[in-house]
Enzyme design. Structure first.
Site, PDB file in Angstrom:
ATOM      1  CG  ASP A 142     -69.072  34.054  16.447  1.00  0.00           C
ATOM      2  OD1 ASP A 142     -67.848  33.955  16.676  1.00  0.00           O
ATOM      3  OD2 ASP A 142     -69.549  33.920  15.311  1.00  0.00           O
ATOM      4  CE1 TYR A 175     -75.958  36.419  19.685  1.00  0.00           C
ATOM      5  CE2 TYR A 175     -74.546  35.739  17.881  1.00  0.00           C
ATOM      6  CZ  TYR A 175     -75.806  35.963  18.389  1.00  0.00           C
ATOM      7  OH  TYR A 175     -76.908  35.754  17.598  1.00  0.00           O
ATOM      8  NE  ARG A 180     -75.187  32.361  18.894  1.00  0.00           N
ATOM      9  CZ  ARG A 180     -73.963  32.207  18.382  1.00  0.00           C
ATOM     10  NH1 ARG A 180     -72.897  32.472  19.120  1.00  0.00           N
ATOM     11  NH2 ARG A 180     -73.798  31.795  17.142  1.00  0.00           N
ATOM     12  CB  SER A 187     -77.309  33.755  15.098  1.00  0.00           C
ATOM     13  OG  SER A 187     -76.942  34.630  14.065  1.00  0.00           O
ATOM     14  CG  ASP A 227     -81.267  39.137  18.808  1.00  0.00           C
ATOM     15  OD1 ASP A 227     -81.271  40.391  18.834  1.00  0.00           O
ATOM     16  OD2 ASP A 227     -81.121  38.488  17.770  1.00  0.00           O
ATOM     17  CG  HIS A 272     -84.919  46.860  16.848  1.00  0.00           C
ATOM     18  ND1 HIS A 272     -86.019  47.253  16.133  1.00  0.00           N
ATOM     19  CD2 HIS A 272     -84.814  45.526  16.667  1.00  0.00           C
ATOM     20  CE1 HIS A 272     -86.556  46.195  15.534  1.00  0.00           C
ATOM     21  NE2 HIS A 272     -85.838  45.131  15.853  1.00  0.00           N
ATOM     22  CD1 TRP A 275     -88.818  42.469  20.384  1.00  0.00           C
ATOM     23  CD2 TRP A 275     -86.734  42.130  19.653  1.00  0.00           C
ATOM     24  NE1 TRP A 275     -88.433  41.201  20.752  1.00  0.00           N
ATOM     25  CE2 TRP A 275     -87.165  40.968  20.318  1.00  0.00           C
ATOM     26  CE3 TRP A 275     -85.440  42.144  19.113  1.00  0.00           C
ATOM     27  CZ2 TRP A 275     -86.350  39.839  20.461  1.00  0.00           C
ATOM     28  CZ3 TRP A 275     -84.631  41.021  19.242  1.00  0.00           C
ATOM     29  CH2 TRP A 275     -85.092  39.880  19.912  1.00  0.00           C
ATOM     30  CG  ASN A 311     -82.974  46.085  13.414  1.00  0.00           C
ATOM     31  OD1 ASN A 311     -83.660  46.910  12.831  1.00  0.00           O
ATOM     32  ND2 ASN A 311     -83.353  44.820  13.565  1.00  0.00           N
ATOM     33  CD1 TRP A 371     -85.257  39.269  11.983  1.00  0.00           C
ATOM     34  CD2 TRP A 371     -83.316  38.452  11.202  1.00  0.00           C
ATOM     35  NE1 TRP A 371     -85.352  37.892  11.977  1.00  0.00           N
ATOM     36  CE2 TRP A 371     -84.168  37.355  11.505  1.00  0.00           C
ATOM     37  CE3 TRP A 371     -82.045  38.175  10.708  1.00  0.00           C
ATOM     38  CZ2 TRP A 371     -83.787  36.016  11.322  1.00  0.00           C
ATOM     39  CZ3 TRP A 371     -81.668  36.853  10.523  1.00  0.00           C
ATOM     40  CH2 TRP A 371     -82.531  35.783  10.828  1.00  0.00           C
ATOM     41  CE  LYS A 399     -73.878  41.039  10.695  1.00  0.00           C
ATOM     42  NZ  LYS A 399     -73.999  39.616  11.050  1.00  0.00           N
ATOM     43  CD  GLU A 403     -68.114  39.674  10.274  1.00  0.00           C
ATOM     44  OE1 GLU A 403     -68.847  39.348  11.222  1.00  0.00           O
ATOM     45  OE2 GLU A 403     -66.885  39.846  10.391  1.00  0.00           O
ATOM     46  CG  ASP A 405     -77.890  40.229   9.003  1.00  0.00           C
ATOM     47  OD1 ASP A 405     -77.111  40.570   9.902  1.00  0.00           O
ATOM     48  OD2 ASP A 405     -78.365  41.024   8.168  1.00  0.00           O
TER      49      ASP A 405
HETATM   50  C1  BGC Z   1     -73.565  35.753  13.726  1.00  0.00           C
HETATM   51  C2  BGC Z   1     -72.210  35.725  14.352  1.00  0.00           C
HETATM   52  C3  BGC Z   1     -71.359  36.847  13.827  1.00  0.00           C
HETATM   53  C4  BGC Z   1     -72.078  38.160  14.003  1.00  0.00           C
HETATM   54  C5  BGC Z   1     -71.315  39.307  13.394  1.00  0.00           C
HETATM   55  C6  BGC Z   1     -74.199  37.112  13.909  1.00  0.00           C
HETATM   56  O1  BGC Z   1     -75.388  37.174  13.210  1.00  0.00           O
HETATM   57  O2  BGC Z   1     -74.372  34.760  14.282  1.00  0.00           O
HETATM   58  O3  BGC Z   1     -71.591  34.505  14.056  1.00  0.00           O
HETATM   59  O4  BGC Z   1     -70.119  36.892  14.484  1.00  0.00           O
HETATM   60  O5  BGC Z   1     -73.343  38.110  13.394  1.00  0.00           O
HETATM   61  O6  BGC Z   1     -71.248  39.237  12.023  1.00  0.00           O
END
Ligand code: BGC
Length: 450
Positions: A142, A175, A180, A187, A227, A272, A275, A311, A371, A399, A403, A405
């Site tokens: 990312d 990504y 973006r 994000s 996305d 998805h 969407w 999602n 989301w 995902k 981590e 969102d």
């Molecule tokens: C974030 C990224 C991250 C990814 C996986 C995205 O929503 O923008 O920075 O690497 O999720 O957690």
């Protein structure tokens, strides 16, 4: 004592009391951050991105490498395909690219999970949490500074396959488009169209390609730009998306072509069911994805589409969630079964992968479009090629569960109000950073159970 003096006294005391240190997993830096920059003992303040530094358990951050400065070339790259592009250097293996391969386990995610498990006091839950380190997830590239990690993982995967004889498959998410996340804020990325973003993106892709070229023995599967194309189908009324349309298309075309040239199996992100699965959206989506496939010279390495990335939709819902009312494609199977024939008849024989990483529990959302860190979510069906649907190559975890969102801090530059809705877990840290309480819920709500 005057009110002013009281205030002054408070101001001198407060920082020492309230902001002395951030707790483990707390924020300790980033653009706009005014709180503590040191961490509770046993954790270290680690810069995760410009917006967020986090107190990560241990004496050094798990799996982080120091970010090299990115070299940004100013060379203009070809952005259209009329010239024919380059042919893949290898011919893809016939059939499902996941079959016969063992997905490589990201050391970064494994370290996040191990650190998280070590912070859980309930022994049963901690054991379950620790087991998540063995579930393969995708590595999100990312930011350009993460590309060198890919080289490390490929080298590691290559040596694992040499020593075990088990062929390894490294799973990445490409990504880093300029502008973006054009219809949301959480994000927002590092490149902007107004500031050389398109060239920066080509350079980012070139750096990925350079790493992959060094390890032709390791298979790589990529999800392309979550996305982005879906936003071009439904969100051109958003100024940032309209402005980004031609750049997104040029950049994605470049990514598809260049990654094909080094034999990467690619799945473009296709949103998805809730969407692009709506009757008004599905045919325009099929048309756009087919155009993008053709812009990559119909490369056989552009294997198909990824759905449900980050999602919460079921692959096959026991019954339609009430929020899906009006859409016959109420789960990912229905969406894929409807979309695949449209693509095929337009000339794109697409196969699919489906993210089920956080889809273990259903009927959690207030609205289908929600989301952000949905409350009560659990890890879902584990990655497998046993999908029960001939259009679907694999169920995957794209995902990395745990981590975030997006942040619920309304003063953050990347604050998106979706992350403060009543079905969003709060308080939540910045996108991509570790969210301990969310991870613990994913573990306890896992279905099938861990
Ligand atoms: C974030 C990224 C991250 C990814 C996986 C995205 O929503 O923008 O920075 O690497 O999720 O957690």
């Amino acid at each position: 004592m005057s009110k002013f003096a009281t205030l002054c006294a408070l101001l001198t005391v407060l920082p020492a009391v309230s902001y002395a240190q951030s707790p483990v997993w707390g924020q300790c830096g980033g653009i706009g951050w005014t709180g503590a920059t040191t961490c509770a003992s046993g954790s270290v303040c680690t810069e995760l991105n410009d917006y967020y530094s986090q107190c990560i358990p241990g004496s050094s951050a798990p799996g982080t490498t120091s970010a090299p400065s990115s070299t940004v070339s100013s060379t203009t790259r070809p952005t259209s395909t009329s010239s024919g592009g380059s042919a893949p250097s290898t011919t893809p293996a016939a059939g499902n690219p996941f079959v016969g391969y063992t997905p490589y386990l990201s050391p970064y995610y494994a370290a996040e999970v191990q650190a998280a498990a070590a912070n859980i006091t309930d022994a049963t839950l901690a054991d379950k949490a620790a087991s998540v380190a063995n579930i393969p997830t995708f590595t999100w590239l990312d930011q350009v500074a993460k590309v060198p990690d890919l080289g490390t993982y490929l080298a590691d995967a290559s040596s694992i396959q040499n020593s075990t004889g088990q062929k390894q498959l490294v799973q990445i998410v490409v990504y880093d488009l300029p502008d973006r996340d054009c219809a949301a804020k959480a994000s927002n990325g590092e490149f902007s169209i107004a500031d050389n973003g398109e060239q920066n993106y080509y350079d980012y892709i070139d750096q990925i390609v350079a790493q992959i070229k060094q390890y032709p023995d390791v298979r790589v599967v990529a999800v392309i730009e979550p996305d982005s194309l879906a936003n071009l189908v439904t969100n051109l009324n958003v100024q940032k998306c309209a402005n980004a349309e031609s750049t997104y298309k040029a950049c994605v075309t470049y990514a598809l072509q260049q990654l094909s040239s080094v034999g990467v199996y690619q799945y473009m992100d296709a949103g998805h069911a809730g969407w692009l699965g709506w009757p008004a959206n599905i045919q325009p989506a099929a048309t756009l994805f087919t155009q993008m496939y053709q812009s990559a010279n119909s490369s056989p390495f552009v294997r198909g589409l990824a759905t449900n990335v980050a999602n919460y939709n079921a692959l096959t819902a026991a019954s339609p969630d009430p929020i899906t009312q009006g859409n016959p494609n109420y789960d990912e199977s229905h969406y894929i079964n409807a979309l695949a024939p449209m693509l095929a008849s337009a000339g794109f024989p697409a196969q699919f992968i489906v993210d089920q990483g956080r889809a273990g529990q259903q009927n959690l959302r207030q609205q289908w479009g929600d989301w952000c860190n949905i409350k009560g979510a659990g890890f879902g069906t584990r990655p497998t090629t046993d999908t029960g649907n001939s259009y679907i190559d694999a169920i995957v975890f794209v995902k990395p569960g745990g981590e975030s969102d997006g942040t619920s801090n309304s003063s953050s530059p990347r604050y998106d109000s979706t992350c403060s809705l009543s079905d969003a877990t709060q308080p939540a840290p910045e996108a991509g950073t570790w969210f301990q309480t969310y991870f613990e819920t994913l573990v306890s709500q896992a279905n099938p159970p861990l």
